[in-house]
Design a protein around this motif. Structure first.
Motif, PDB file in Angstrom:
ATOM      1  N   ILE A  66       0.836  -1.208   0.000  1.00  0.00           N
ATOM      2  CA  ILE A  66       0.000   0.000   0.000  1.00  0.00           C
ATOM      3  C   ILE A  66       0.865   1.250   0.000  1.00  0.00           C
ATOM      4  CG2 ILE A  66      -1.666   1.378   1.317  1.00  0.00           C
ATOM      5  CD1 ILE A  66      -2.835  -1.317   2.341  1.00  0.00           C
ATOM      6  N   THR A  67       1.855   1.300   0.878  1.00  0.00           N
ATOM      7  CA  THR A  67       2.684   2.512   0.938  1.00  0.00           C
ATOM      8  C   THR A  67       3.496   2.690  -0.345  1.00  0.00           C
ATOM      9  OG1 THR A  67       4.349   1.322   2.246  1.00  0.00           O
ATOM     10  CG2 THR A  67       2.772   2.687   3.449  1.00  0.00           C
ATOM     11  N   ASP A  68       4.056   1.603  -0.870  1.00  0.00           N
ATOM     12  CA  ASP A  68       4.811   1.708  -2.132  1.00  0.00           C
ATOM     13  C   ASP A  68       3.908   2.143  -3.279  1.00  0.00           C
ATOM     14  OD1 ASP A  68       7.260   1.012  -1.025  1.00  0.00           O
ATOM     15  OD2 ASP A  68       7.149  -1.092  -1.650  1.00  0.00           O
ATOM     16  N   ASP A  69       2.736   1.511  -3.396  1.00  0.00           N
ATOM     17  CA  ASP A  69       1.819   1.862  -4.491  1.00  0.00           C
ATOM     18  C   ASP A  69       1.284   3.278  -4.342  1.00  0.00           C
ATOM     19  OD1 ASP A  69       2.238  -0.625  -5.612  1.00  0.00           O
ATOM     20  OD2 ASP A  69       0.254  -1.419  -5.108  1.00  0.00           O
ATOM     21  N   ALA A  70       1.069   3.729  -3.112  1.00  0.00           N
ATOM     22  CA  ALA A  70       0.595   5.103  -2.907  1.00  0.00           C
ATOM     23  C   ALA A  70       1.632   6.106  -3.401  1.00  0.00           C
ATOM     24  CB  ALA A  70       0.272   5.350  -1.431  1.00  0.00           C
ATOM     25  N   VAL A  71       2.903   5.793  -3.199  1.00  0.00           N
ATOM     26  CA  VAL A  71       3.973   6.670  -3.687  1.00  0.00           C
ATOM     27  C   VAL A  71       4.077   6.573  -5.210  1.00  0.00           C
ATOM     28  CG1 VAL A  71       6.476   7.070  -3.679  1.00  0.00           C
ATOM     29  CG2 VAL A  71       5.270   6.633  -1.524  1.00  0.00           C
ATOM     30  N   THR A  72       4.091   5.348  -5.718  1.00  0.00           N
ATOM     31  CA  THR A  72       4.233   5.121  -7.166  1.00  0.00           C
ATOM     32  C   THR A  72       3.094   5.768  -7.949  1.00  0.00           C
ATOM     33  OG1 THR A  72       5.396   3.042  -6.784  1.00  0.00           O
ATOM     34  CG2 THR A  72       4.371   3.348  -8.960  1.00  0.00           C
ATOM     35  N   TRP A  73       1.880   5.612  -7.452  1.00  0.00           N
ATOM     36  CA  TRP A  73       0.691   6.063  -8.171  1.00  0.00           C
ATOM     37  C   TRP A  73       0.100   7.353  -7.602  1.00  0.00           C
ATOM     38  CZ3 TRP A  73       0.057   3.711 -12.598  1.00  0.00           C
ATOM     39  CH2 TRP A  73       0.530   2.416 -12.754  1.00  0.00           C
ATOM     40  N   GLN A  74       0.868   8.103  -6.798  1.00  0.00           N
ATOM     41  CA  GLN A  74       0.302   9.260  -6.111  1.00  0.00           C
ATOM     42  C   GLN A  74      -0.358  10.258  -7.056  1.00  0.00           C
ATOM     43  OE1 GLN A  74       2.640  11.127  -3.033  1.00  0.00           O
ATOM     44  NE2 GLN A  74       1.624  13.089  -3.364  1.00  0.00           N
ATOM     45  N   SER A  75       0.260  10.553  -8.175  1.00  0.00           N
ATOM     46  CA  SER A  75      -0.320  11.515  -9.109  1.00  0.00           C
ATOM     47  C   SER A  75      -1.678  11.039  -9.618  1.00  0.00           C
ATOM     48  CB  SER A  75       0.643  11.754 -10.272  1.00  0.00           C
ATOM     49  OG  SER A  75       0.069  12.646 -11.201  1.00  0.00           O
ATOM     50  N   LYS A  76      -1.747   9.775 -10.030  1.00  0.00           N
ATOM     51  CA  LYS A  76      -3.007   9.210 -10.530  1.00  0.00           C
ATOM     52  C   LYS A  76      -4.061   9.181  -9.420  1.00  0.00           C
ATOM     53  CE  LYS A  76      -4.883   5.166 -12.893  1.00  0.00           C
ATOM     54  NZ  LYS A  76      -4.551   3.949 -13.640  1.00  0.00           N
ATOM     55  N   ALA A 100      -4.080  11.179   3.498  1.00  0.00           N
ATOM     56  CA  ALA A 100      -3.344   9.919   3.631  1.00  0.00           C
ATOM     57  C   ALA A 100      -4.279   8.724   3.446  1.00  0.00           C
ATOM     58  CB  ALA A 100      -2.655   9.864   4.999  1.00  0.00           C
ATOM     59  N   LEU A 101      -5.481   8.838   3.989  1.00  0.00           N
ATOM     60  CA  LEU A 101      -6.468   7.763   3.859  1.00  0.00           C
ATOM     61  C   LEU A 101      -6.862   7.572   2.389  1.00  0.00           C
ATOM     62  CD1 LEU A 101      -9.237   7.055   6.345  1.00  0.00           C
ATOM     63  CD2 LEU A 101      -9.806   7.067   3.945  1.00  0.00           C
ATOM     64  N   PHE A 102      -7.121   8.667   1.672  1.00  0.00           N
ATOM     65  CA  PHE A 102      -7.479   8.553   0.254  1.00  0.00           C
ATOM     66  C   PHE A 102      -6.323   7.966  -0.555  1.00  0.00           C
ATOM     67  CE2 PHE A 102     -10.614  12.236   0.937  1.00  0.00           C
ATOM     68  CZ  PHE A 102     -11.669  11.368   1.106  1.00  0.00           C
ATOM     69  N   ARG A 103      -5.088   8.327  -0.208  1.00  0.00           N
ATOM     70  CA  ARG A 103      -3.944   7.792  -0.951  1.00  0.00           C
ATOM     71  C   ARG A 103      -3.766   6.301  -0.690  1.00  0.00           C
ATOM     72  NH1 ARG A 103      -0.309  13.222  -0.065  1.00  0.00           N
ATOM     73  NH2 ARG A 103      -1.142  14.319  -1.892  1.00  0.00           N
ATOM     74  N   ALA A 104      -3.957   5.874   0.551  1.00  0.00           N
ATOM     75  CA  ALA A 104      -3.847   4.443   0.863  1.00  0.00           C
ATOM     76  C   ALA A 104      -4.951   3.660   0.152  1.00  0.00           C
ATOM     77  CB  ALA A 104      -3.909   4.222   2.375  1.00  0.00           C
ATOM     78  N   ALA A 105      -6.178   4.152   0.256  1.00  0.00           N
ATOM     79  CA  ALA A 105      -7.297   3.480  -0.420  1.00  0.00           C
ATOM     80  C   ALA A 105      -7.091   3.506  -1.929  1.00  0.00           C
ATOM     81  CB  ALA A 105      -8.610   4.155  -0.052  1.00  0.00           C
ATOM     82  N   GLY A 106      -6.651   4.630  -2.451  1.00  0.00           N
ATOM     83  CA  GLY A 106      -6.393   4.755  -3.883  1.00  0.00           C
ATOM     84  C   GLY A 106      -5.345   3.760  -4.357  1.00  0.00           C
ATOM     85  N   ALA A 107      -4.327   3.529  -3.517  1.00  0.00           N
ATOM     86  CA  ALA A 107      -3.291   2.548  -3.868  1.00  0.00           C
ATOM     87  C   ALA A 107      -3.902   1.162  -4.046  1.00  0.00           C
ATOM     88  CB  ALA A 107      -2.209   2.521  -2.791  1.00  0.00           C
ATOM     89  N   GLU A 108      -4.881   0.843  -3.216  1.00  0.00           N
ATOM     90  CA  GLU A 108      -5.538  -0.464  -3.357  1.00  0.00           C
ATOM     91  C   GLU A 108      -6.514  -0.482  -4.526  1.00  0.00           C
ATOM     92  OE1 GLU A 108      -6.219  -3.207  -0.104  1.00  0.00           O
ATOM     93  OE2 GLU A 108      -6.140  -1.448   1.222  1.00  0.00           O
ATOM     94  N   LEU A 109      -7.079   0.662  -4.849  1.00  0.00           N
ATOM     95  CA  LEU A 109      -8.013   0.707  -5.976  1.00  0.00           C
ATOM     96  C   LEU A 109      -7.300   0.684  -7.326  1.00  0.00           C
ATOM     97  CD1 LEU A 109     -10.569   3.326  -4.600  1.00  0.00           C
ATOM     98  CD2 LEU A 109     -10.954   0.865  -4.936  1.00  0.00           C
ATOM     99  N   VAL A 110      -6.071   1.182  -7.374  1.00  0.00           N
ATOM    100  CA  VAL A 110      -5.308   1.210  -8.621  1.00  0.00           C
ATOM    101  C   VAL A 110      -4.921  -0.199  -9.050  1.00  0.00           C
ATOM    102  CG1 VAL A 110      -3.090   1.935  -9.619  1.00  0.00           C
ATOM    103  CG2 VAL A 110      -4.468   3.569  -8.368  1.00  0.00           C
TER     104      VAL A 110
END
Length: 157
Positions: A66-76, A100-110
């Motif tokens: 989650i943390t890696d994907d949130a960083v990788t996909w932060q712009s999206k 932070a919550l939206f970025r973590a959830a977004g990482a799982e949605l991506v």
């Protein structure tokens, strides 16, 4: 009849999501790298005793993903969040915990690893823990629903 193994796996996944939100908040507030914050959590927070309290064990692979994907996909993720928010209220203006919550959830949605409905339910529960008396959980539900339909429309057919 409940399955203790399934309940333990679910609790470890929930804890991983909580730690991921906290880690993303810390990364933004301190400017520290994902690697540094992940190591700190793994060494000093996840499943560690502090002042007589033991913090919950977590699925560390999920936490890291989650943390890696949130960083990788932060712009999206941020663009998707912006589209789900009121036009005059960009992501930079919302509460940093919600961001932070939206970025973590977004990482799982991506990524297609977790069904969107599970992601929404889990992060709404976290919002309830962070904001027990506020409107934020309903807000989180609405924003994540919009994001899920935008990022993973195939899951809703």
């Amino acid at each position: 009849m409940s399955n203790p193994r399934a309940e333990d796996k679910r609790a470890r996944s929930t804890a991983a999501r909580l730690y991921a939100v906290q880690a993303l908040f810390q990364m933004e507030a301190s400017g520290q790298s994902a690697d540094r914050v992940q190591r700190e959590f793994q060494d000093y927070r996840i499943g560690v005793e502090h002042e007589g309290e033991i913090s919950p064990e977590a699925d560390e692979n999920l936490f890291t993903r989650i943390t890696d994907d949130a960083v990788t996909w932060q712009s999206k993720i941020d663009q998707s969040t912006d589209r789900a928010l009121v036009a005059k209220w960009p992501i930079e203006r919302i509460d940093p915990v919600l961001r932070a919550l939206f970025r973590a959830a977004g990482a799982e949605l991506v990524t297609p690893s977790t069904p969107p409905r599970v992601v929404i339910t889990e992060y709404v529960r976290l919002a309830q823990a962070f904001f027990p008396d506020g409107r934020e959980p309903k807000f989180v539900n609405a924003v994540l629903d919009h994001m899920a339909h935008s990022l993973r429309p195939e899951a809703f057919n």
